[in-house]
Design a protein around this motif. Structure first.
Motif, PDB file in Angstrom:
ATOM      1  N   THR A  54      -6.846  15.571 -98.058  1.00 60.66           N
ATOM      2  CA  THR A  54      -5.783  14.886 -98.814  1.00 60.66           C
ATOM      3  C   THR A  54      -4.519  14.798 -97.974  1.00 60.66           C
ATOM      4  OG1 THR A  54      -6.686  15.684-100.902  1.00 60.66           O
ATOM      5  CG2 THR A  54      -4.378  15.010-100.920  1.00 60.66           C
ATOM      6  N   ILE A  55      -4.158  15.912 -97.334  1.00 59.27           N
ATOM      7  CA  ILE A  55      -2.943  15.935 -96.508  1.00 59.27           C
ATOM      8  C   ILE A  55      -3.106  15.007 -95.299  1.00 59.27           C
ATOM      9  CG2 ILE A  55      -1.545  17.419 -95.002  1.00 59.27           C
ATOM     10  CD1 ILE A  55      -2.060  19.680 -97.081  1.00 59.27           C
ATOM     11  N   LEU A  56      -4.267  15.011 -94.687  1.00 60.83           N
ATOM     12  CA  LEU A  56      -4.517  14.107 -93.546  1.00 60.83           C
ATOM     13  C   LEU A  56      -4.333  12.650 -93.982  1.00 60.83           C
ATOM     14  CD1 LEU A  56      -7.627  15.855 -91.945  1.00 60.83           C
ATOM     15  CD2 LEU A  56      -5.429  15.521 -90.817  1.00 60.83           C
ATOM     16  N   ASN A  57      -4.812  12.302 -95.153  1.00 60.57           N
ATOM     17  CA  ASN A  57      -4.651  10.934 -95.651  1.00 60.57           C
ATOM     18  C   ASN A  57      -3.184  10.621 -95.954  1.00 60.57           C
ATOM     19  OD1 ASN A  57      -7.356  10.294 -95.474  1.00 60.57           O
ATOM     20  ND2 ASN A  57      -7.824  10.987 -97.549  1.00 60.57           N
ATOM     21  N   GLU A  76       2.973  34.748 -94.050  1.00 61.70           N
ATOM     22  CA  GLU A  76       2.277  35.947 -94.539  1.00 61.70           C
ATOM     23  C   GLU A  76       0.909  35.991 -93.845  1.00 61.70           C
ATOM     24  OE1 GLU A  76       3.738  38.136 -96.094  1.00 61.70           O
ATOM     25  OE2 GLU A  76       5.167  37.276 -97.504  1.00 61.70           O
ATOM     26  N   PRO A  77       0.480  37.185 -93.402  1.00 60.33           N
ATOM     27  CA  PRO A  77      -0.774  37.266 -92.642  1.00 60.33           C
ATOM     28  C   PRO A  77      -1.954  36.594 -93.340  1.00 60.33           C
ATOM     29  CG  PRO A  77       0.360  39.357 -92.575  1.00 60.33           C
ATOM     30  CD  PRO A  77       1.146  38.490 -93.514  1.00 60.33           C
ATOM     31  N   GLN A  78      -2.021  36.701 -94.670  1.00 63.05           N
ATOM     32  CA  GLN A  78      -3.176  36.115 -95.367  1.00 63.05           C
ATOM     33  C   GLN A  78      -3.081  34.600 -95.484  1.00 63.05           C
ATOM     34  OE1 GLN A  78      -0.769  38.267 -96.429  1.00 63.05           O
ATOM     35  NE2 GLN A  78      -1.380  38.963 -98.459  1.00 63.05           N
ATOM     36  N   ASN A  79      -1.908  34.009 -95.209  1.00 64.29           N
ATOM     37  CA  ASN A  79      -1.768  32.559 -95.280  1.00 64.29           C
ATOM     38  C   ASN A  79      -1.956  31.876 -93.921  1.00 64.29           C
ATOM     39  OD1 ASN A  79      -1.310  32.578 -98.009  1.00 64.29           O
ATOM     40  ND2 ASN A  79       0.921  32.481 -97.853  1.00 64.29           N
ATOM     41  N   GLN A  80      -1.765  32.618 -92.846  1.00 64.98           N
ATOM     42  CA  GLN A  80      -1.775  31.999 -91.518  1.00 64.98           C
ATOM     43  C   GLN A  80      -3.110  31.347 -91.129  1.00 64.98           C
ATOM     44  OE1 GLN A  80       0.038  33.977 -88.181  1.00 64.98           O
ATOM     45  NE2 GLN A  80       1.330  35.231 -89.481  1.00 64.98           N
ATOM     46  N   PRO A  81      -4.263  31.999 -91.354  1.00 61.85           N
ATOM     47  CA  PRO A  81      -5.519  31.397 -90.845  1.00 61.85           C
ATOM     48  C   PRO A  81      -5.793  30.000 -91.407  1.00 61.85           C
ATOM     49  CG  PRO A  81      -5.874  33.708 -91.360  1.00 61.85           C
ATOM     50  CD  PRO A  81      -4.512  33.356 -91.887  1.00 61.85           C
ATOM     51  N   ALA A  82      -5.617  29.810 -92.711  1.00 62.11           N
ATOM     52  CA  ALA A  82      -5.897  28.495 -93.310  1.00 62.11           C
ATOM     53  C   ALA A  82      -4.923  27.443 -92.778  1.00 62.11           C
ATOM     54  CB  ALA A  82      -5.808  28.581 -94.831  1.00 62.11           C
ATOM     55  N   LEU A  83      -3.669  27.849 -92.565  1.00 60.70           N
ATOM     56  CA  LEU A  83      -2.676  26.889 -92.073  1.00 60.70           C
ATOM     57  C   LEU A  83      -2.952  26.515 -90.621  1.00 60.70           C
ATOM     58  CD1 LEU A  83       0.535  28.341 -93.758  1.00 60.70           C
ATOM     59  CD2 LEU A  83      -0.763  26.305 -94.407  1.00 60.70           C
ATOM     60  N   VAL A  84      -3.361  27.492 -89.823  1.00 61.15           N
ATOM     61  CA  VAL A  84      -3.689  27.213 -88.423  1.00 61.15           C
ATOM     62  C   VAL A  84      -4.883  26.263 -88.336  1.00 61.15           C
ATOM     63  CG1 VAL A  84      -4.620  28.269 -86.311  1.00 61.15           C
ATOM     64  CG2 VAL A  84      -2.656  29.294 -87.469  1.00 61.15           C
ATOM     65  N   ASP A  85      -5.873  26.486 -89.171  1.00 61.72           N
ATOM     66  CA  ASP A  85      -7.041  25.602 -89.184  1.00 61.72           C
ATOM     67  C   ASP A  85      -6.626  24.173 -89.558  1.00 61.72           C
ATOM     68  OD1 ASP A  85      -9.957  25.108 -89.193  1.00 61.72           O
ATOM     69  OD2 ASP A  85      -9.589  24.695 -91.312  1.00 61.72           O
ATOM     70  N   MET A  86      -5.742  24.047 -90.559  1.00 59.20           N
ATOM     71  CA  MET A  86      -5.267  22.720 -90.957  1.00 59.20           C
ATOM     72  C   MET A  86      -4.443  22.080 -89.841  1.00 59.20           C
ATOM     73  SD  MET A  86      -2.550  21.672 -93.909  1.00 59.20           S
ATOM     74  CE  MET A  86      -1.271  22.621 -93.094  1.00 59.20           C
ATOM     75  N   LYS A  91      -2.989  18.094 -85.698  1.00 60.48           N
ATOM     76  CA  LYS A  91      -2.532  17.790 -84.331  1.00 60.48           C
ATOM     77  C   LYS A  91      -3.590  17.009 -83.558  1.00 60.48           C
ATOM     78  CE  LYS A  91       1.697  19.025 -83.907  1.00 60.48           C
ATOM     79  NZ  LYS A  91       2.712  18.042 -83.512  1.00 60.48           N
ATOM     80  N   GLY A  92      -4.882  17.246 -83.912  1.00 62.97           N
ATOM     81  CA  GLY A  92      -5.954  16.481 -83.273  1.00 62.97           C
ATOM     82  C   GLY A  92      -5.921  15.020 -83.686  1.00 62.97           C
ATOM     83  N   LYS A  93      -5.559  14.771 -84.928  1.00 63.76           N
ATOM     84  CA  LYS A  93      -5.576  13.398 -85.449  1.00 63.76           C
ATOM     85  C   LYS A  93      -4.232  12.687 -85.277  1.00 63.76           C
ATOM     86  CE  LYS A  93      -7.549  10.846 -89.282  1.00 63.76           C
ATOM     87  NZ  LYS A  93      -8.239  10.886 -90.560  1.00 63.76           N
ATOM     88  N   TYR A  94      -3.146  13.434 -85.443  1.00 65.38           N
ATOM     89  CA  TYR A  94      -1.810  12.828 -85.381  1.00 65.38           C
ATOM     90  C   TYR A  94      -0.908  13.632 -84.436  1.00 65.38           C
ATOM     91  CZ  TYR A  94      -3.436  11.017 -89.923  1.00 65.38           C
ATOM     92  OH  TYR A  94      -4.149  10.442 -90.941  1.00 65.38           O
ATOM     93  N   PRO A  95      -1.180  13.598 -83.142  1.00 65.42           N
ATOM     94  CA  PRO A  95      -0.385  14.431 -82.227  1.00 65.42           C
ATOM     95  C   PRO A  95       1.097  14.078 -82.207  1.00 65.42           C
ATOM     96  CG  PRO A  95      -1.829  12.934 -81.009  1.00 65.42           C
ATOM     97  CD  PRO A  95      -2.221  12.834 -82.453  1.00 65.42           C
ATOM     98  N   GLN A  96       1.435  12.856 -82.631  1.00 69.09           N
ATOM     99  CA  GLN A  96       2.837  12.413 -82.574  1.00 69.09           C
ATOM    100  C   GLN A  96       3.644  12.824 -83.805  1.00 69.09           C
ATOM    101  OE1 GLN A  96       0.295  10.710 -83.532  1.00 69.09           O
ATOM    102  NE2 GLN A  96       0.873   9.158 -85.046  1.00 69.09           N
ATOM    103  N   LYS A  97       2.996  13.313 -84.843  1.00 72.21           N
ATOM    104  CA  LYS A  97       3.727  13.694 -86.064  1.00 72.21           C
ATOM    105  C   LYS A  97       4.283  15.111 -85.903  1.00 72.21           C
ATOM    106  CE  LYS A  97       1.750  10.173 -88.636  1.00 72.21           C
ATOM    107  NZ  LYS A  97       2.236   9.231 -89.629  1.00 72.21           N
ATOM    108  N   SER A  98       5.512  15.312 -86.344  1.00 76.31           N
ATOM    109  CA  SER A  98       6.135  16.626 -86.160  1.00 76.31           C
ATOM    110  C   SER A  98       5.726  17.593 -87.269  1.00 76.31           C
ATOM    111  CB  SER A  98       7.657  16.494 -86.130  1.00 76.31           C
ATOM    112  OG  SER A  98       8.145  16.070 -87.379  1.00 76.31           O
ATOM    113  N   VAL A  99       5.756  18.874 -86.923  1.00 76.10           N
ATOM    114  CA  VAL A  99       5.442  19.928 -87.892  1.00 76.10           C
ATOM    115  C   VAL A  99       6.630  20.873 -87.994  1.00 76.10           C
ATOM    116  CG1 VAL A  99       3.896  21.814 -88.526  1.00 76.10           C
ATOM    117  CG2 VAL A  99       2.969  19.782 -87.375  1.00 76.10           C
ATOM    118  N   TRP A 100       7.153  21.014 -89.190  1.00 78.42           N
ATOM    119  CA  TRP A 100       8.230  21.960 -89.491  1.00 78.42           C
ATOM    120  C   TRP A 100       7.673  23.055 -90.407  1.00 78.42           C
ATOM    121  CZ3 TRP A 100      14.036  20.955 -90.037  1.00 78.42           C
ATOM    122  CH2 TRP A 100      14.487  20.077 -89.055  1.00 78.42           C
ATOM    123  N   ALA A 101       8.217  24.268 -90.277  1.00 78.98           N
ATOM    124  CA  ALA A 101       7.851  25.346 -91.206  1.00 78.98           C
ATOM    125  C   ALA A 101       9.104  26.117 -91.591  1.00 78.98           C
ATOM    126  CB  ALA A 101       6.827  26.281 -90.585  1.00 78.98           C
TER     127      ALA A 101
END
Ligand code: SF4
Length: 183
Positions: A54-57, A76-86, A91-101
């Motif tokens: 959904t987010i990719l779309n 939070e340690p328990q949130n990092q793995p899912a976010l890194v996977d996303m 970044k593979g699909k939209y390398p030009q889009k910026s990521v803020w956290a």
């Protein structure tokens, strides 16, 4: 990981029109927190590959400048793995889009030393970030005139520049060009 909300037209949490993901779970418990319901790690919906799709779309249109991660607490340690996977997929699909956290943890004192879970995952997380707004919300330092921040103690950090320099470099790309300012 659970998440509370996804917004597909956010103009308040980073430059341009952005997709925002509000993750669930935060241990900081800042007095005056804007999003207390998201302290609970079980709040909201399970974050699945369908959510990522959904987010990719949502990120596909050219006018969407990027993704912002908020919470809750993305680091939070328990949130990092899912976010890194996303983020790997984004970044593979939209390398030009910026990521803020946004994080209540401090970039140099909490996140860089690798105290928050698996250091390799945190390192990969940081490698995908353009900007980190760090520091807890401090009610006494609340300032409604600040852009992208709730309180004046929070810092808008240029993550690639800071990693390269080995010190905190503040983001100053307000006009979409130029970067880097020592903080
Ligand atoms: S870090 Fe953010 S979500 Fe967590 S308690 Fe503080 S203001 Fe609320």
């Amino acid at each position: 990981m659970n998440y509370a909300t996804i917004k597909n037209c956010d103009i308040a949490n980073g430059p341009g029109v952005r997709v925002s993901l509000f993750v669930s779970g935060c241990t900081h418990r800042c007095p005056g927190c804007f999003n207390e319901v998201a302290w609970d790690f079980n709040y909201g919906e399970p974050f699945t590959q369908e959510t990522v799709d959904t987010i990719l779309n949502m990120l596909a249109p050219a006018h969407i400048k990027g993704l912002t991660l908020l919470g809750g607490e993305p680091f939070e340690p328990q949130n990092q793995p899912a976010l890194v996977d996303m983020l790997h997929q984004i970044k593979g699909k939209y390398p030009q889009k910026s990521v803020w956290a946004f994080s209540g943890y401090l970039f140099d004192k909490d996140i860089l030393p690798g105290h928050l879970g698996d250091p390799a995952i945190t390192q990969e997380f940081l490698s995908y970030l353009d900007v980190l707004v760090d520091g807890r919300f401090v009610e006494e330092k609340k300032d409604l005139t600040l852009r992208f921040r709730g309180s004046s103690n929070q810092r808008i950090i240029d993550v690639p520049a800071s990693l390269a320099a080995g010190e905190v470099i503040l983001w100053q790309d307000w006009q979409g060009n130029g970067r880097g300012m020592k903080g």
